[in-house]
Write a protein that holds these residues in place. Structure first.
Motif, short mmCIF file in Angstrom:
data_model
loop_
_atom_site.label_atom_id
_atom_site.label_comp_id
_atom_site.label_asym_id
_atom_site.label_seq_id
_atom_site.Cartn_x
_atom_site.Cartn_y
_atom_site.Cartn_z
N ILE A 21 -24.43 5.46 0.75
CA ILE A 21 -24.04 5.79 2.12
C ILE A 21 -22.52 5.72 2.28
N LEU A 22 -21.92 4.67 1.73
CA LEU A 22 -20.46 4.53 1.82
C LEU A 22 -19.74 5.68 1.13
N ILE A 23 -20.13 5.97 -0.10
CA ILE A 23 -19.46 7.01 -0.89
C ILE A 23 -19.69 8.39 -0.27
N ALA A 24 -20.93 8.68 0.10
CA ALA A 24 -21.26 10.00 0.64
C ALA A 24 -20.50 10.26 1.95
N TYR A 25 -20.35 9.23 2.77
CA TYR A 25 -19.65 9.42 4.04
C TYR A 25 -18.18 9.77 3.81
N LEU A 26 -17.55 9.07 2.86
CA LEU A 26 -16.14 9.35 2.57
C LEU A 26 -15.96 10.74 1.97
N GLY A 103 -19.90 3.03 11.06
CA GLY A 103 -19.03 2.39 12.04
C GLY A 103 -18.06 1.42 11.39
N ARG A 104 -18.56 0.64 10.43
CA ARG A 104 -17.68 -0.29 9.72
C ARG A 104 -16.61 0.46 8.92
N LEU A 105 -17.01 1.57 8.29
CA LEU A 105 -16.05 2.34 7.51
C LEU A 105 -14.97 2.94 8.38
N ASP A 106 -15.34 3.48 9.52
CA ASP A 106 -14.35 4.07 10.43
C ASP A 106 -13.33 3.02 10.86
N ALA A 107 -13.82 1.82 11.18
CA ALA A 107 -12.91 0.75 11.58
C ALA A 107 -12.01 0.33 10.42
N ALA A 108 -12.58 0.27 9.21
CA ALA A 108 -11.80 -0.13 8.05
C ALA A 108 -10.75 0.92 7.69
N PHE A 121 -16.91 -4.95 -0.18
CA PHE A 121 -17.26 -6.25 -0.75
C PHE A 121 -18.34 -6.95 0.06
N LEU A 122 -18.18 -6.96 1.38
CA LEU A 122 -19.15 -7.64 2.23
C LEU A 122 -20.49 -6.91 2.24
N ALA A 123 -20.44 -5.56 2.21
CA ALA A 123 -21.69 -4.79 2.25
C ALA A 123 -22.54 -5.01 1.01
#
Length: 280
Positions: A21-26, A103-108, A121-123
Motif C-alpha cells: 500500500i505504501l509503495i503503490a501509493y507513492l 493519510g500518514r504518508l501525506d502527512a509524512a 518504520f512504525l508501520a
C-alpha cells in the motif's frame, strides 16, 4: 511446523500488504523520490525485529533454568496477548487500512525525509516485533530439537512476501476477509497452546503451583516421540500430560476468544479483490 508456518504467513502477509500500500501509493501519485526513505524505514524495522529475536534467543541462554522458565512463560503470555489483540484489530480495521496509511504518508511527505522513514518504520516495525515475540514463544513451545519450527516460519514469511508481490502486480486476487478469518481462527488455537505452554513454564519456575497435579496422562496412547505425537505438538502444541492448571487456562482462553472472534462482524471487511486493487 505447520503452526509456525501459519504464524509466518499470517504476520508476514500483514506486513507485506502494508508495504504494498505504501509503495503503490507513492508510485501512483508520482512521488518515486520518496521510495528510498520508505525502504530505509522498512529495512530498519526488519533489522530491529531480527535483533529482538536474536536477543530473546541468545540472551535467555545465559540465565539459570528457573530464570529461563520464568522468562519464557512470561513472554509466552505477553505474546498471546499481542497476537489476540492483533487478530481482532485486523478484523476490525482492515477496511480502513488503505486510507489510514495514505493519510500518514501525506502527512509524512509534507514533513520531509525523516518523517517518511519514521512512517515506514512504525508501520512495519510493530508487525515485526509482534512476529519476533510470538515466533520465539511458539518455536519454544513446539520445539522438538530440530530446525523444523524455524524452517516453517521462514517458509511462511517467504510465502507472504511472494503473495504480497503478486497482490502488488495484480496477478492474484483472493478473499482476504475469509483468509484473515480462517488464519485468525487457527492462530487463536495456536495461541491457546502457547498460553498453556507458558503456564507450564511458570509452573516449572515455581511461580504457579500444581506442576505435579496432572489433568490426564495419555502418553502411552500418544507417545510424544511418535510421528503423530510430534505432528499434534507441532500443529496444536498438544501435550499428552497437561496439568490441571494448563488445561483450565487453555479452555478459559480458547472457548470464549474463538467464539468472540468467529461471531459475525458488524461491518463487512474489504475483500481481496478490493484489497488487491487498493495497493495498485
Amino acid at each position: 511446523m505447520f503452526s509456525n508456518y501459519l504464524i509466518g504467513l499470517r504476520e508476514g502477509l500483514e506486513a507485506s500488504l502494508v508495504v504494498c500500500i505504501l509503495i503503490a501509493y507513492l508510485v501512483k501519485t508520482g512521488r518515486r523520490e520518496a521510495l528510498k526513505p520508505i525502504w530505509t524505514g522498512i529495512a530498519i524495522a526488519v533489522a530491529l525485529a531480527l535483533g529482538f529475536g536474536f536477543a530473546l534467543e541468545f540472551g535467555s541462554q545465559e540465565l539459570t533454568f528457573q530464570a529461563q522458565e520464568a522468562l519464557g512463560g512470561s513472554l509466552s503470555i505477553v505474546a498471546v496477548g499481542l497476537v489476540t489483540w492483533m487478530v481482532f484489530w485486523m478484523r476490525r480495521t482492515a477496511r480502513h487500512l488503505k486510507s489510514e496509511l495514505h493519510g500518514r504518508l501525506d502527512a509524512a511527505l509534507a514533513m520531509g525525509t525523516g518523517a517518511l522513514v519514521a512512517t515506514a518504520f512504525l508501520a512495519v516495525g510493530r508487525e515485526g516485533l509482534e512476529t519476533a515475540l510470538f515466533v520465539w514463544a511458539s518455536v519454544h513451545a513446539a520445539s522438538d530439537g530440530t530446525p523444523c519450527p524455524l524452517i516453517g516460519v521462514a517458509l511462511g514469511i517467504a510465502t507472504a512476501v511472494l503473495l504480497g508481490w503478486l497482490f502488488y502486480r495484480g496477478a492474484l486476487r483472493i478473499n482476504l476477509a475469509k483468509f484473515f478469518t480462517w488464519t485468525g481462527g487457527m492462530l487463536v488455537v495456536v495461541a491457546a497452546g502457547v498460553l498453556a505452554y507458558g503456564v507450564h513454564d511458570l509452573q516449572e519456575a515455581g511461580w504457579v503451583p500444581g506442576l505435579t497435579n496432572l489433568a490426564f496422562d495419555i502418553s502411552d496412547t500418544i507417545p510424544p516421540d511418535s510421528w503423530y505425537g510430534t505432528l499434534l505438538k507441532g500443529v496444536l502444541n498438544f501435550q499428552p500430560d497437561p496439568t490441571v492448571v494448563q488445561l483450565t487456562v487453555w479452555l478459559l482462553y480458547l472457548v470464549p476468544v474463538l467464539t468472540l472472534f468467529l461471531l459475525p462482524s458488524r461491518a463487512p471487511v474489504r475483500t481481496a479483490g478490493t484489497a488487491a486493487s487498493a495497493v495498485k
